[in-house]
Design an enzyme around this catalytic site. Sequence first.
Site, mmCIF file in Angstrom:
data_model
loop_
_atom_site.group_PDB
_atom_site.id
_atom_site.type_symbol
_atom_site.label_atom_id
_atom_site.label_comp_id
_atom_site.label_asym_id
_atom_site.label_seq_id
_atom_site.Cartn_x
_atom_site.Cartn_y
_atom_site.Cartn_z
ATOM 1 C CG ASN A 73 3.531 9.038 -5.445
ATOM 2 O OD1 ASN A 73 3.510 9.548 -4.314
ATOM 3 N ND2 ASN A 73 3.764 7.759 -5.643
ATOM 4 N NE ARG B 294 0.655 6.351 -3.193
ATOM 5 C CZ ARG B 294 1.703 5.849 -2.581
ATOM 6 N NH1 ARG B 294 2.877 6.411 -2.716
ATOM 7 N NH2 ARG B 294 1.587 4.794 -1.825
ATOM 8 C CG HIS C 171 0.040 -1.579 -1.990
ATOM 9 N ND1 HIS C 171 0.578 -2.641 -1.298
ATOM 10 C CD2 HIS C 171 1.059 -0.719 -2.208
ATOM 11 C CE1 HIS C 171 1.871 -2.431 -1.112
ATOM 12 N NE2 HIS C 171 2.188 -1.262 -1.633
ATOM 13 C CD GLU D 92 0.278 2.207 -7.336
ATOM 14 O OE1 GLU D 92 1.376 1.781 -7.735
ATOM 15 O OE2 GLU D 92 0.059 2.520 -6.164
ATOM 16 N NE ARG E 269 6.742 -0.898 5.271
ATOM 17 C CZ ARG E 269 6.226 -0.497 4.099
ATOM 18 N NH1 ARG E 269 5.555 -1.360 3.343
ATOM 19 N NH2 ARG E 269 6.360 0.747 3.707
#
Length: 394
Positions: free
Chosen positions: A7, A88, A177, A381, A238
Site C-alpha cells: 500500500n 492497493r 473501502h 485488506e 471529514r
Amino acid sequence: MKVMAVNAGSSSLKFQLLDMPSEMVIVSGVVERIGLNDSIFTIKFGDKKNKEITSIPTHNVAVNMLLDKLLNLNILKSLDEIEGVGHRVVHGGEYFSDSVVITDEVVDAINKVSDLAPLHNPANLTGIKAFQEALPNIKAVAVFDTAFHQTMDQVTYMYSVPYEWYTKYGVRKYGFHGTSHKYVSLRAADMLNKKIEDTKVIICHIGNGASLCAVNGGKSIDTSMGFTPLSGIPMGTRSGDIDPAIVQFISQKENKNLDEVIDELNKKSGYLGLSGLSSDSRDLWEAVERGDKKSILAVEKQGKMIADYIGAYYLALGGCDAICFTAGIGENAGETRKLVADRLGALGVKLDFEKNLTRGEETVISTEDSKIKLLLIPTNEEVMIARDTVRLIK
Ligand code: ADP
C-alpha cells in the site's frame, strides 16, 4: 507461495509478505517520511521489530532497502521466492470491477482516473513502478478500493444532477473501502454459517475514514462514500453528508475559495470539527467521560448517521442477517457500537453488553434473541490483496 501486499502513499509504503494459501504473515512493516532526511523504516517479523531512521529519498530506494533486508535477515534465501506483488490502488473508476494483473494498459487506465483521486492514484503508481523496477520478472496485481462497488445499479450510483456531468466527467458514486467491505462480508457469511450468495449484510467500516456498505449475496448494492471519500457518515476529520450550498455560503462569509472550504470539510470537520478537541476516537471517549458536551455531540452525531444509513440499507436489502463492525473504531470502541445499537430497537436489534466489551476479535455481540446479528469482525485488506494476487497470477 509467498506474496507481497503493498500500500503505497505519497510519502509512505506499507508492506506485508504473506505465505499463501496459509495466509500467514511472514513480515510486515512500513516506510514513512520517504523523501525526507529522517525517513523511518520499520519491519516486524515473528516477535522481532527492527526500526531504522535514515534518509530514504524515493520509493525505489525504499523498495530496494526492503528487499535487501528480507535477504540480510534471512527471511528469504532468494528474491525469486516472491511470486507475486499485490498493490492497493484507490481509484479504478469505471474501468475496473475486479482486481487485475498490471500491464501497460492498466497503468494507463490508473493514470486516466488520477484526477478522481489526485492524492492517491499517483502515489499508488509510484509504488507499482518501484516494485516493477526492482522485481521486473514478477507479476503484479492491482486491487482497487472502488472495484467491489461497481455492482451498484445506475439508480444508486447516479446523482440527480445534469446528466452531462456523468458522461463528460464521470461524476457518480464510486464508493471506497471496497477491499475491506468484501473481506468482512465473506467473514460474516462464514460466521453466519451461510453461503455468501444467501446473505444480506450491512458493513460498518468505522476508522478514521468511515463508510457503510449494503452487501446482498456478496455484492455491494450501496455504500455511503460517493464521488469522493467525503460523503456519508461523519469521520475523524471529514464531515460526511452536508447540504452542498453550505460550501458557497461559507466561502462568502469567511472569504475563502472553494478549495479552502472543501479542505476544511476534509480535514477540520467530523469528530475534530464538532468536538474542537481531537479526531481520535480514544480522546473523544475520554472527554465524553468527563462530560464534555461537544465531544458527546460529535460521537452522537456519528452514531445517529450510522443508524440512519443502516435503516436505509435494511430497506434496500429487503431485510438483513447481520450488521458488522470493523476498522479501528468498529473493532475497538464498544461505546460507538452501543450508540448505534441503541438506535436500532425498531429493527429488533439487541446488543449483548458483556460481549460488546470485546476488542479486535471476531465475536457475535448481539443477544440470542436479537432479530439481526451484530458481528465484530477485524478487517484484513492485506489478505484480500494477497488472495486476489494469487488468483490472478496463477
Ligand atoms: P484509518 O485506517 O482510516 O486511518 P483506523 O481504522 O486505523 O483508521 O482507525 C483509527 C481510529 O480507531 C482512531 O479514531 C482510533 O482512536 C480508533 N481506535 C483504535 N484503537 C482504539 C481503541 N482501543 N479504542 C477506541 N478507539 C480506537
